[in-house]
Each structure stands twice: as C-alpha cells, then as structure tokens.
Design a protein around this motif. Structure first.
Motif, short mmCIF file in Angstrom:
data_model
loop_
_atom_site.label_atom_id
_atom_site.label_comp_id
_atom_site.label_asym_id
_atom_site.label_seq_id
_atom_site.Cartn_x
_atom_site.Cartn_y
_atom_site.Cartn_z
N PHE A 74 0.81 -1.21 0.00
CA PHE A 74 0.00 0.00 0.00
C PHE A 74 0.85 1.26 0.00
O PHE A 74 0.35 2.37 0.12
CB PHE A 74 -0.99 -0.05 1.16
N ASN A 83 -3.17 1.09 14.64
CA ASN A 83 -4.62 0.91 14.52
C ASN A 83 -5.04 0.56 13.10
O ASN A 83 -6.22 0.62 12.76
CB ASN A 83 -5.35 2.17 15.00
N ARG A 142 -9.44 -0.26 -1.46
CA ARG A 142 -10.76 -0.20 -0.84
C ARG A 142 -10.69 -0.85 0.55
O ARG A 142 -10.23 -1.97 0.69
CB ARG A 142 -11.78 -0.95 -1.71
N GLU A 143 -11.16 -0.14 1.55
CA GLU A 143 -11.11 -0.65 2.93
C GLU A 143 -11.94 -1.93 3.03
O GLU A 143 -11.48 -2.95 3.51
CB GLU A 143 -11.67 0.42 3.87
N PHE A 144 -13.22 -1.85 2.59
CA PHE A 144 -14.08 -3.02 2.51
C PHE A 144 -14.63 -3.03 1.09
O PHE A 144 -15.32 -2.08 0.70
CB PHE A 144 -15.23 -2.95 3.52
N VAL A 145 -14.36 -4.10 0.32
CA VAL A 145 -14.68 -4.03 -1.10
C VAL A 145 -16.19 -3.93 -1.35
O VAL A 145 -16.62 -3.42 -2.37
CB VAL A 145 -14.11 -5.22 -1.89
N ASN A 146 -17.00 -4.42 -0.40
CA ASN A 146 -18.46 -4.39 -0.63
C ASN A 146 -19.13 -3.22 0.08
O ASN A 146 -20.34 -3.10 0.07
CB ASN A 146 -19.09 -5.72 -0.18
N ASP A 148 -13.90 2.02 9.19
CA ASP A 148 -13.40 0.97 10.08
C ASP A 148 -13.80 1.31 11.51
O ASP A 148 -13.39 2.33 12.06
CB ASP A 148 -11.88 0.88 9.95
N VAL A 189 -12.96 0.21 14.41
CA VAL A 189 -11.99 0.27 15.52
C VAL A 189 -11.12 1.52 15.47
O VAL A 189 -10.36 1.80 16.38
CB VAL A 189 -11.06 -0.97 15.58
N SER A 237 -5.69 -1.38 22.82
CA SER A 237 -5.54 -2.82 23.04
C SER A 237 -4.22 -3.37 22.51
O SER A 237 -3.90 -4.51 22.74
CB SER A 237 -6.69 -3.56 22.38
N VAL A 281 -20.83 -11.45 -0.68
CA VAL A 281 -20.04 -10.32 -0.17
C VAL A 281 -19.22 -9.62 -1.25
O VAL A 281 -18.87 -8.44 -1.09
CB VAL A 281 -19.10 -10.76 0.97
N CYS A 282 -18.89 -10.34 -2.33
CA CYS A 282 -18.15 -9.69 -3.41
C CYS A 282 -18.13 -10.61 -4.61
O CYS A 282 -18.74 -11.69 -4.58
CB CYS A 282 -16.71 -9.34 -2.97
N ASP A 318 -13.20 -8.99 -7.53
CA ASP A 318 -12.69 -8.24 -6.38
C ASP A 318 -11.49 -8.93 -5.73
O ASP A 318 -10.71 -8.31 -5.02
CB ASP A 318 -13.78 -8.08 -5.32
N GLY A 354 -5.33 -11.23 0.12
CA GLY A 354 -6.64 -11.10 0.74
C GLY A 354 -7.29 -9.76 0.46
O GLY A 354 -6.65 -8.80 0.06
N ILE A 355 -8.62 -9.73 0.65
CA ILE A 355 -9.37 -8.47 0.61
C ILE A 355 -10.29 -8.47 1.83
O ILE A 355 -10.53 -9.52 2.42
CB ILE A 355 -10.21 -8.33 -0.67
N ALA A 356 -10.79 -7.29 2.20
CA ALA A 356 -11.68 -7.22 3.35
C ALA A 356 -13.09 -6.92 2.88
O ALA A 356 -13.29 -6.15 1.94
CB ALA A 356 -11.22 -6.14 4.31
N VAL A 357 -14.07 -7.57 3.53
CA VAL A 357 -15.47 -7.26 3.24
C VAL A 357 -16.17 -6.96 4.55
O VAL A 357 -15.70 -7.35 5.63
CB VAL A 357 -16.19 -8.43 2.54
N TRP A 358 -17.29 -6.25 4.46
CA TRP A 358 -18.08 -5.95 5.65
C TRP A 358 -19.26 -6.92 5.70
O TRP A 358 -19.93 -7.13 4.70
CB TRP A 358 -18.57 -4.51 5.61
N PRO A 391 -16.08 -7.16 10.18
CA PRO A 391 -15.18 -7.24 9.03
C PRO A 391 -14.58 -8.63 8.86
O PRO A 391 -14.13 -9.23 9.84
CB PRO A 391 -14.10 -6.21 9.35
N HIS A 448 -11.27 -10.36 9.98
CA HIS A 448 -10.29 -9.37 9.51
C HIS A 448 -9.54 -8.75 10.70
O HIS A 448 -8.54 -8.07 10.55
CB HIS A 448 -11.07 -8.29 8.75
N GLY A 468 -6.06 -5.72 17.85
CA GLY A 468 -7.42 -5.20 17.77
C GLY A 468 -7.69 -4.45 16.48
O GLY A 468 -8.81 -3.99 16.26
N ALA A 469 -6.69 -4.32 15.61
CA ALA A 469 -6.88 -3.55 14.38
C ALA A 469 -7.41 -4.46 13.26
O ALA A 469 -7.14 -5.66 13.24
CB ALA A 469 -5.56 -2.91 13.95
N ASN A 470 -8.16 -3.88 12.35
CA ASN A 470 -8.73 -4.63 11.24
C ASN A 470 -7.75 -4.64 10.06
O ASN A 470 -7.77 -3.75 9.22
CB ASN A 470 -10.07 -4.03 10.83
N VAL A 471 -6.88 -5.64 10.03
CA VAL A 471 -5.76 -5.62 9.09
C VAL A 471 -5.40 -6.97 8.48
O VAL A 471 -4.56 -7.03 7.59
CB VAL A 471 -4.48 -5.07 9.77
N ARG A 505 -4.61 -7.78 4.87
CA ARG A 505 -3.45 -7.14 4.25
C ARG A 505 -2.15 -7.86 4.60
O ARG A 505 -1.05 -7.36 4.37
CB ARG A 505 -3.36 -5.67 4.70
#
Lengths: 835, 122
Positions: A553, A560, A806-810, A816, A818, A834, B10-11, B15, B21-25, B30, B48, B54-57, B60
């Motif tokens: 990226f 975070n 894209r953070e969340f592709v959908n 985010d 958190v 945390s 979800v995708c 995508d 990997g990719i992230a979806v909601w 996540p 995710h 605790g981070a959504n990563v 990646r």
C-alpha cells in the motif's frame, strides 16, 4: 472444603511481584487472598519514581491494574493501613475491622531515614519515597528557586534529578567524602562528581548538617558542622532507608538490633505462619535495598507456600547498573576489593569522564568485582566474568580498555558458562537454551517458543542467535543459511538464480527452485530481488502478494491499521508552496503531522481508501513517493552547505539532492540512509549513515557502512578528495555490490563486517576492481536509475491498482469501526489501547 | 433460541486478488477473504480483526504455507494464523473466527450468523 485466607500487608513492588507469582501457582486455589496497602494507589514502579516529574503518570508507573486484581480474585484494600497483628487469634486489625488469616505476608518495605537534625520538621523538608511525597515536593517547588538533597547515594542522586526536572537549582549534600560511597571508590566518586557538576548540580561532600533555620536569601539555611552554611528553598532527605518493622516489633516477632524482621531461608519469621519479603526483611543480618533481591524473595516465598521443600533464598547479587542524571554508573560484586589479596586494575580518563576498576583475585585469574563510571557498555561482559567465575584472559586489562587501545570485544558465545543469563526478561540461561536444543529444538524459532528467550524486550536477539548457532554447530548440526522452509538457498544465492536464469516471477522461482507456496519471509525477499533485477512496478499483478503491507500500500501501517505518508523531500529542501500543500492536505484529512529525523514530514492517520486521493493531491503539487515504507533509499540528509553557510566548502544540498534523485526507488536488502555535509563540522551527521559524504577543500570524502538505531556504528572512511564523478561511481559500485551480495535484512554495516576481509576487501573490489565487476555494477545501477518511476504516480493513474485501496470491497462508505480517535497537543491520535 | 445462519454474497471474483486477501463488511463485522489459486480449496475467510492488536488488518497480510498449513501473517506483529482453523501458530490459545465460504457463479458467499432476532412470544 472452605478456603484458607492469605493476607498480604503492603502493596509495593515486591508485594505485587509476590502476588503475580502466587496468583498463577497451584496453591492460589486454596486461598482467599486479601491485600492491604497504606498508600491510596496500586503498586507502582518506585525505581522510576523521578520520571513522575518528567511527565509519567501513576498509570505509567503502575505495576498492575485493578482489573488484574479482580481477574485473579484478589481483594484489594488500599488506603486501609493495618494497625496491629494479633498472633494468638491470627487476625489483623485495621481502622475498619478485624480480619482473620491463616498465612500472613509482610511486604511493608522501608521508610526514609531522616537524620535527627534540629529543624528537620520544617514544612519545606521532605522525603523521597512515595507518589504523595513527590506531589508535596512538586507543590512546594512552585515558588522555589533552589533545592537541596541530603544524601549522595543512589536515591539521593535520583532525587536531585527530580529537583532538576522541576526547574530548581539542585544541590547534593553528602556526609561522606564522595558520592555513592557504597558503590564507588574515591576516584570513581570524583569522576561521577565531575560529570554531575557539568550537568549543573552542585555537590557538597564531607558536610554534616547541624541545624535547619530560617534563611536570609532563601527560605531555609542549613548550618554545617564546619561553620559553613547553605541557603535553599526546600530540602529533600534521602539519607538511606530503614526497614518498616513496626507491626512485627509490636506483635513480638523477632527483629534485628538495627531493625528488620528476621527471616530464615524460606522467608519465614519467628512465627511459622508469618512471612516477610523485601526491604522489611532481615536475612543473615542483611537488608537488601534493591528490587531484584526482593523479587527473588517473593518467588521463594511463593514456592514455599506451594509446598516446595527445596525453595530457599540464599542471598542475592547486589551488582547494579544504572543511569543517574544521564551518567552511567555500574558496581559489581566486591567493588571495594575487600577480599584478602585482591588486586586492582584501573583505567581513568578524566578528560572524557570515564573511570573503570577491576578487582581481581590474588592469582589474577578471577574477577571479584568492578566499578564503572561514564560508560556501562563494559558492564555485561564484566558481570558474566564475575558471576560465573570465568577465568580471565591473560591480558585482563583489555576488558576495561577502550577498543581503540586494544580493548577486548564482548565475550563470545562459547566462553559463556551454562549459568550465564541470556534473556533477562524471561530469565533464560545458556543452559536452558542447550537443554531445549538437546530436547529436539533445531532452529532459532523453535528455541524462542520453547524457552521464551528474546520474546520480551528483544534486546538479546543477537546474543541468542550467536549462542544457538554456536551450540548447533558444536552438535554437528549444519547451521542452515536457508532463508525459510520453502527455499534451500540464501538471499545471495536466490539473487544469482533470478539474475542468471532471467526469472521474473515468484511462482516460476518457487516451482523451479523451491517447494510449497512461500511465506512472509521468502516472498518479500524475492519481491525485493525481482525489483532490483528487473525494476518492474511493485503493484504489478504478480508482485502484489509478495510485498509486506507497507510495500503493497506504499505507506507505513500504524498500530490501529491506518497508514502514515512520507513524500520525498530531496535533501530536505522544500519550497514554501510545497510546504503549504503538505499543510493543506494534512488539514483536510486531519492527519497527525510530525517532522522526521530525515528532514521530511510524516503525515499519520490516513485510511487505506484515503491514500490514493491524498497522493493525487500530493502528486499534483509535484511530490513523489518517499519510499519510507520500503527496504530502499530513505533520505539523503544535508546541511545547508556553501551556498549559505560561512564555513561550507562545497554545495552539500546540491549533492544531496543529486544523490537522492539518483538512488531513489533502489530496492535493497534493508533500508539505506545517506547524508552530505558541506564541511568537516559535519552538521548532517554523515558518519552515522550507510553512505556518508563530507566536503573537503578538494572534493568529497566518502564514508561507508555506518548506522544509527539499536546498535549504532560509525561509518568507515572509504576514499578521500573524490571529484563529483568519482564519488558517484564509487557509491554506485558500493551500493550495487551490497544489493547483490547482502543477506536478507542485513544493513551495510553487518554486511561489510561479514565480508571476508572486511573493509579492505570492499576497497579492493570497489576502488581497485579486483573482481573485474566494476563496470557491470555501474551498468546495472545505470539501468535502475534509467527505469525509475514514482510508484504512487503509476498507482493513482491505474484504476485496477486503485481497486486495491478499498477498505471493505463491498462497503466503500463503511468506516473501520476500531479506528477511534482522541486529541493530544492539538492533533489527532489513535484511541485504540488494546495493542 | 436456535442460531440461524445465512449465505451472504459479499463480493465477486473480480474483487479478489490472487495469492492475497481483501476485506469485506458483514453483519458479523469485518471479514478477510483470501484467494490462493494454487491450492484446493482456493478460498478462505477469517475475521479481519488481528486479535493481538485489535486492528482490522489481517486481509493485508502475506499469505503462504508453513509445513503445508495455509497461513496469513499479521501485517502488524507478524504472528501466523491458519487459514483453515484460524488458530495462531505461535500461540495456540489465540485464534480468529473462520467463516465457511463458497463460490456461487461469479459471487463469493460467506456463511454468517443472522443477527436479526426472531420475534419472541411475550
């Protein structure tokens, strides 16, 4: 069966350590545990008490949290002092109630000794022990100009540091003829005094205070027995500690003549159900005023309460290493040479303020003790010799001589005995590591999991690797240079395979020369090699999955999950227009903004999806990527040079910009830093860089293979008085030789040290072209320079590449959850705790 | 009450990023979806959220295999998580939630817990 009750009196560092040990032991299930603390706060780190004045809060210093006590079912009663112990009824009494106990632990610590001086009860006289004391000192310092600490020992100097950080003119008054009389000798004390006085603390030795009266120029006057006096606005007593044994004394437990609750090797008092640990305990006629022996007692007692019949406290090493007012001080074993027949070796550099003394046995074979002032880098090796009884080398003096005068390097892994402590965080010895190897661990990773070594602060990682390699080799295990389980090759070998066979993708390489699907070790390594060899965009489809997130990226991930952005500012030169754009962008996206050490600007807190938008704006203003995320050239730092500076002899900024633009984007085994100074005053600190250039009257001097960081190393002088062209050609060759032959994550310094022949060999290859590859190295570099592209420019222009952001592709609009924020010093920062 | 699940789209295949990997909601939060075209099965879905930070990563992180086990390495502190079981290889007391995932035509579907509660009798 109903549970027994264990009561602990005292919630200091040792009391807390005992609870940590006990709570996780089997016996914890048999007891209700109740803790009484006199202070209002949870146990905190007294060793770092003076940091309370430089911004630390109680939370920073706290040893545990209320949650921890709750999770471990420990009842905590703070601010509830125990007034009496009734040993017949087995109860303790507080102002609130009586509480029965089955086992009682006294961890009451000590109290500061205040000398019986007339006037010592003045409201401007303090002690230095608790956070409450510090709050009182701070309040009083508000309208004070000067402060005196009575006592020049370890804690006294800490207190002086505290007064200094409160902005007071600090004085230390010591009864003995020198500072730290317990740990240091006359010469060591004198060197320490010199250093401390340089820092603006006034030292008065051989002064006995007889009275404290009202002052004339300040609030108080201290009268000394020699007729002199000193005026000050406040006084802090730090003249030693006394064991807090009142409860024990009043309940009839045996106490020492000069105080201290008498305990045996099991830390049990004269009452078999009452135990004492830490500074309140008197073992073998000794009080231990350091935290480490207190911790050892705590561990012993926890084992005793778990029925371990072998558990025993048998004394403790009182060696200490500390930094007082920024000055290194170390004291090991028999520092004063009191052992019969002991002999001394001394090194004293009054100019630099370095003093070192070794106390050796009468036969000269063993190290009995040592004193260090000014430089503690000798401490670890000396401590290993003293603690483990290792035979001293023939020229023992080399252990305390500076390296430039023939000083010995650190002790090799082989020379360490099995008892040598390798990882102090998890108390892992060399023997533990050998045990793990004998039990079947055959690699560093396995040994880390098995022994926990190097999983704390990580400071011992290099030593651990040395020990493991050396032990594996001894057992006939060939130490594998394979980069991971997927490739039986080193980075350099992979580089050759890629180059010679013209391999352009990871998949081709692993199917021909490896096995499996790769991992987070080999993928980025191969990605970097492919980039160096072929210089294709790192987001080309085949290369995307090879990169660490920062490379993928093109930004630096923060704790975070957001990223920071560092645009390139070559040589640190920037127009006001560009600076304004940085400010505008930072403001628009609410990015935390900080100037870096490399003369550029770091913008923190961008989300993944914001990155391309932000870069569109930066690129429009003429910025390029700064590669802060890559194993590649970071910055070329410069001083302003001859265009402005009165002393500059060459245009250092011009050269820095040229170098930065030439080598930007070059992928390397590790990050590369450079600097250019315009004269020998060296304001750009070039000698701490991988490539350092310093202007001379006749051209440029080139330094190579320096670095800062965890293990700083000065760069070596490589060539002198080079012309511009010679300089570039030489750097081309050094860098390309490094990129081709260094191991994964190897900085230039380690690379050069590991080259057989070291610096001289590198000079032969680069300056004399001994391998005949000079032209090839230059040509390769020329190719890379010619195909440079700004990765961000290519990324924002390509819709396919932008999709990756894209953070969340959908759910493009979804934030985010958190990523929570708070404000500090007028800027945004993550509220996520945390991590 | 019986937990109900749903297969949510979800995708799409477009995508996904091969070997990454990719992230979806989702309704369950996540989720990271990984596509490893050189394995069978090729699709994996895990939470995710990196349990250590605790981070959504996690989407990646770098994927691969260790001793044959398909894994992703957390991009923050580099722990490895099994893509099959969600268990952390360095500390098996820690794991992340895994989600059944399937390819339905061009769409990727995840089996998620329906959070909508059934109306209950008073």
């Amino acid at each position: 069966m109903s549970k027994k009750t264990l009561i602990v009196i005292g919630n200091g560092m040792v009391g807390h350590h005992f609870l940590e040990q006990f709570a996780t032991s089997p016996a914890a299930k048999e007891y209700e545990v109740v803790v009484f603390g006199e202070e209002k706060q949870l146990a905190y780190d007294r060793v770092h008490l003076s940091e309370y004045f430089s911004g630390s809060t109680h939370a920073d210093l706290a040893m545990g949290t209320a949650d921890w006590y709750a999770d471990n079912h420990i009842t905590l009663k703070l601010g509830e002092p125990v007034l009496a112990i009734d040993r017949d009824r087995k109860t303790v009494t507080t102002p609130a109630s009586d509480y029965p106990y089955d086992e009682l632990v006294l961890a009451t610590g000590s109290y500061p000794f205040v000398p019986p001086i007339e006037g010592n009860d003045n409201e401007r006289c303090f002690v230095y022990r608790t956070l409450d004391d510090l709050d009182a000192i701070r309040a009083s310092a508000n309208d004070a100009r000067t402060g005196v600490v009575v006592g020049g020992g370890l804690l006294g100097l800490e207190a002086a540091n505290a007064l200094k950080s409160l902005g007071l003119e600090a004085h230390v008054v010591e009864f003995a003829p020198r500072l730290m009389p317990v740990q240091l000798d006359t010469d060591g004390g004198a060197v320490l005094r010199g250093k401390i006085e340089e820092l603006g603390v006034r030292v008065h030795t051989e002064k006995a205070t007889t009275a404290i009266v009202d002052g004339e120029t300040a609030r108080l006057r201290m009268n000394f027995s020699d007729g002199e006096f000193l005026e000050t606005d406040l006084i802090v007593f730090s003249a030693g500690i006394r064991p807090q044994d009142t409860l024990a004394r009043e309940s009839g437990l045996e106490v020492g003549e000069r105080g201290g609750i008498v305990v045996n090797n099991q830390c049990t008092t004269s009452d078999p159900h009452i135990h004492a640990i830490g500074e309140c305990a008197l073992w073998n006629q000794r009080i231990f005023g350091l935290v480490a022996p207190g911790y050892t007692m705590a561990r012993t007692l926890s084992a005793v309460l778990n029925g371990d019949r072998d558990a025993a406290f048998t004394g403790a090493d009182m060696s200490t290493k500390l930094k007082l007012l920024g000055v290194d001080v170390g004291s090991i074993g028999d520092a004063h040479g009191q052992t019969a027949g002991a002999r001394n070796i001394r090194y004293n550099d009054e100019q630099a303020g370095h003093y070192r003394r070794m106390v050796v046995s009468s036969d000269g074979k063993k190290l009995l003790g040592a004193i260090l002032v000014g430089d503690n880098s000798y401490y670890d090796t000396l401590l290993q010799y003293a603690l483990n009884g290792i035979d001293l080398p023939e020229n023992a003096e080399s252990l305390i001589l500076p390296e430039s005068q023939g000083g010995a390097p650190a002790l090799g892994a082989d020379a360490l005995p099995d008892t040598a402590s390798i990882c102090s965080c998890h108390n892992v010895t060399k023997g533990d590591i050998c045990g793990a190897i004998d039990a079947g661990c055959s690699d560093l990773g396995g040994i880390k999991v098995e022994t926990k070594a190097s999983t704390g602060c990580g400071g011992c990682a290099a030593l651990l690797k040395n020990v493991v390699d050396s032990e594996l080799e001894k057992r006939g295990v060939e130490v594998s240079k394979d980069i991971c389980e997927h490739f039986p090759y080193s980075r350099q070998e992979l580089f050759h395979l890629v180059k010679v066979n013209g391999i352009r993708t990871f998949r081709t390489l692993i199917s021909q020369y490896g096995k499996g699907h790769g991992c987070d070790i080999c993928k980025p390594t191969v990605g970097s090699i492919l980039a160096t060899c072929w210089n294709e965009h790192i987001l080309a489809t085949d290369h995307v999955p090879l990169q660490d997130t920062n490379d993928t990226f093109m930004a630096n991930m923060q704790k975070n999950g957001t990223y920071s952005i560092v645009p390139r500012i070559p040589g640190g030169e920037i127009t006001p227009e560009k600076l304004i754009v940085l400010g505008q962008v930072a403001k628009e996206y609410d990015l935390y903004t900080k100037i870096t050490g490399g003369q550029r600007v770091d913008l923190f807190g961008a989300t993944l999806s914001q990155l391309p938008e932000i870069w569109e704006k930066l690129i429009a203003a003429g910025f390029e990527t700064g590669h802060a995320y890559g194993k590649s050239l970071r910055t070329v730092k410069s001083c302003v040079g001859s265009t402005w500076c009165r002393y500059g002899v060459q245009d250092s900024v011009g050269m820095a910009i040229f170098l930065e633009n030439r080598y930007k984007g070059l992928r390397a085994p590790h990050k590369v830093k450079m600097a250019v100074s315009g004269c020998t005053r060296e304001c750009a600190e070039a000698q701490s860089k991988d490539i350092g250039v310093i202007a001379t009257e006749n051209g440029w001097n080139l330094y190579v293979c320096g670095n800062g960081g965890m293990r700083p190393r000065h760069a070596d002088l490589f060539a002198t008085d080079l012309s511009d062209e010679e300089l570039i050609r030489t750097i081309d060759r050094v860098l390309m030789f490094y990129v081709r032959t260094a191991d994964r994550l190897q900085r230039t310094s380690v690379w050069m040290e590991n080259l057989e022949g070291g610096l001289d060999y590198l000079k032969e290859v680069v300056l004399e072209d001994s391998l005949g590859i000079g032209a090839e190295l230059e040509e390769h570099m020329e190719g890379i320079v010619g195909t440079y592209q700004c990765e961000w420019k290519a990324a924002v222009e390509d819709p396919e590449k932008r999709k990756r952001f894209r953070e969340f592709v959908n759910a493009p609009e979804k934030a985010d959850p958190v990523q929570q924020w708070t404000t500090e010093r007028d800027q945004r920062r993550p509220a996520l705790e945390s991590a | 009450m019986k937990a109900r699940t749903r297969w949510d789209a979800v995708c799409t295949v477009e995508d996904l990023v091969p070997e990454s990997g990719i992230a979806v909601w989702t309704e369950n939060g996540p989720v990271a979806v990984f596509y490893l075209p050189h394995r069978l099965p090729a699709l994996f879905a895990i939470s995710h959220t990196d349990p250590f930070s605790g981070a959504n990563v996690l989407a990646r992180g770098i994927t691969g295999d260790l001793k044959g086990e398909p894994i992703v390495a957390s991009p923050l502190y580099k722990q490895h998580f099994s893509l099959r079981t969600g268990v952390c290889l360095e500390d098996d007391t820690v794991s992340v939630k895994t989600y059944p995932v399937l390819l339905d035509g061009n769409r990727i579907r995840l089996e998620v817990q329906a959070t909508q509660q059934q109306p209950q009798a008073a």
